[in-house]
Write an enzyme that holds these catalytic residues in place. Sequence first.
Site, short mmCIF file in Angstrom:
data_model
loop_
_atom_site.label_atom_id
_atom_site.label_comp_id
_atom_site.label_asym_id
_atom_site.label_seq_id
_atom_site.Cartn_x
_atom_site.Cartn_y
_atom_site.Cartn_z
N ILE A 235 -2.89 14.82 2.89
CA ILE A 235 -1.49 14.42 2.70
C ILE A 235 -1.37 13.17 1.85
CG2 ILE A 235 -0.63 15.50 4.81
CD1 ILE A 235 -0.86 12.87 6.25
N SER B 153 -4.00 10.17 -0.76
CA SER B 153 -5.33 9.76 -1.21
C SER B 153 -5.24 8.45 -1.96
CB SER B 153 -5.95 10.85 -2.10
OG SER B 153 -5.14 11.05 -3.25
N GLY B 154 -6.38 7.78 -2.06
CA GLY B 154 -6.44 6.50 -2.76
C GLY B 154 -7.87 6.16 -3.10
N ALA B 155 -8.09 4.91 -3.53
CA ALA B 155 -9.42 4.51 -3.98
C ALA B 155 -10.43 4.47 -2.84
CB ALA B 155 -9.34 3.14 -4.65
N GLY C 15 -10.28 6.32 0.08
CA GLY C 15 -10.47 7.58 0.78
C GLY C 15 -9.22 8.43 0.79
N LYS D 194 -7.42 9.00 8.55
CA LYS D 194 -7.82 8.34 7.30
C LYS D 194 -9.34 8.36 7.21
CE LYS D 194 -6.95 4.27 4.45
NZ LYS D 194 -6.26 2.96 4.36
N ASP E 16 -0.39 -6.55 1.34
CA ASP E 16 -0.17 -5.37 0.50
C ASP E 16 1.12 -4.67 0.92
OD1 ASP E 16 -0.69 -3.64 -1.57
OD2 ASP E 16 -2.06 -2.37 -0.43
#
Length: 650
Positions: free
Chosen positions: A392, A394-396, A398, A413, A509
Amino acid sequence: MDTNNCGVCKTIVNPGSERVKAGTSVFHAKCFVCKECKNELESFIRSKDGSLICDECDIKLNARKCFKCQLPIQSTIVTARGKSFHNDCFNCASCEKIIKGGFFFVEGEFYCSTCDAKPSDKTKTTTPPPSEIPLPGKSGVSLANGVEIQVPNNSTNIIYVLNTNESSNGLSSSGGSGNSISGSGGTNTGSSTSSFMIHKRNNSNELNVVTPTATTTVDLLTSSTTTTPTLSPSTLSPPISTARFSNDYLISLQDDIYAKQQQQLLLLQQQQIQIQQQLQQQQLEILQKNQSLLNSSSPSPSTSSTSSTSSISQSQNLNTSQPNITQQLSNLNISNQKNGEIEKYIPKINGKTLTELLKHQSFDDILGEVLSKKISIYKELSKEEVAFGDVIASGASGKVYKGIYKGRDVAIKVYSSENFCFNIEEFDREVTIMSLIDSDHPNFTRFYGANKQNKKYLFHVSELVKSGSLRDLLLDKEKPLAYFTQLSIASDIANAMKHLHSIGVIHRDLKSLNVLITEDFTAKVIDFGTSRNVDLAKQMTLNLGTSCYMSPELFKGNGYDETCDVYAFGIVLWEIIARKEPYENINSWSIPVLVAKGERPTIPADCPSEYSKLIKACWTDKPKKRPSFKEICDTLKKISESLTLKRNKK
């Protein structure tokens, strides 16, 4: 003019000779040429050996070259994975659009976050996450060589297909090349099978496989010419090099220990399904016995009115109990699957809770002690407790999967060593903070636990918020948002940040992508504290979109503090009212320059004045003049109350 030595040949330059003066140096005219092309110089750059080079040759020799087009880069440089690109050359290998946000690096190619989050092509052969095999009670059937499993009564259209690497298209319900999934006459005419993969497929006739019914027994790899191969570590999954695709999240299954665990899990599932069927049969027999007792029993002596009431009540029980026996069992099964109680886990450090420790220590000191002494304070989950679903997000670092834990939908995650930003220390920090933060707070997602059994494959499990992120909601213009709802969302975020700052946690963040929205428009802040100890350059490289929310003092080398979170909240406030991306159509690498100059997104003309004042107060250049989140909460409350009064007057 005084006599000087030539800046190149170091001999004397006579006053009457042809000579050139540049800066404080004097040159013979014949020496004032480019070392490389020998052309006369208009301007020059002095190399390390003292020779002169023209601008064009300097670019050819020293300028960084774009990894893609191999041409020198004379403008903005995009650096990723140690490679340099022109801004226009740093594009997605799938959609070919310029990558402006985070990226995913796979097999030498860069992919944008949008393409990486898309479901993978169904025709590709991929290795599923280890818990993707359904747990007992889930619809579907888990398959293994030589194992027959009765399909549960609640089976739906989910089936599992076992095929070879050499012939992924050789699946048929009536024999042919490849392996048969039907229970009658599947013939293997291909070469010997060396490795297998288990896929989850939706029964949409794409493979012409008939859905198993509730009375069907599935016997895999029945063959008239060959014997059934046995499971081994090499047959549980293909080599990673042959199974890896850019849009898939792959987990290595070549570990002998894990292979044995998976084989044991398949056998355990078969046993648990049989036990479940036996329990259901026993419950059915008990209900039937109870009904027989009611039929044979007579009313106890009592007054006429009481006897009449008792008889009517018993009659109603007799008339309704029999038709509902199956329904009661079904409801019981559904209740066990979907409404499983998850006991709240309260972490303790040396026998004390966070509230007790905060009386004498700061949150940073507590966190530092836990991490330095490697104290595990989170609930440890096993892989067998969690079932994985679709990707659902995604990123750097995982991917996030939808999954099931104790009958509840959850977000899983996953961090893997295959990912660009894999870091066990950051994982420990994140799960420790999530364990310490109050999960009962309405504006945080509930944290259930984590798994670190495999050091190259880590995951943690938390509450799933199905409606998606605040960013998705704001950019979907088809969904109207009333001003009162916008204020409510802003207040929820401010309340979450107020709680974090009250215990000494800086988010670092905060952005619309890190705020989830429930179906009733409650905002929940996620990913707090994960970017600590990441230097500015690395943070911008890993997540380009973050620069929109970074305060100007950060680009000057100052450290993070609570006021940086307030600045980011000001940008989020603007997003909520404008329903646009901040600094839209501006290259991410240019944003820091604009922010440092004091440029901010344009506030809409129809923005209410009180709301506009709050935005400007939050993103002011001077950190000390920014309000605290306690003050922000009070301001938003006053705005909401004044809006309510105006409504009541009307």
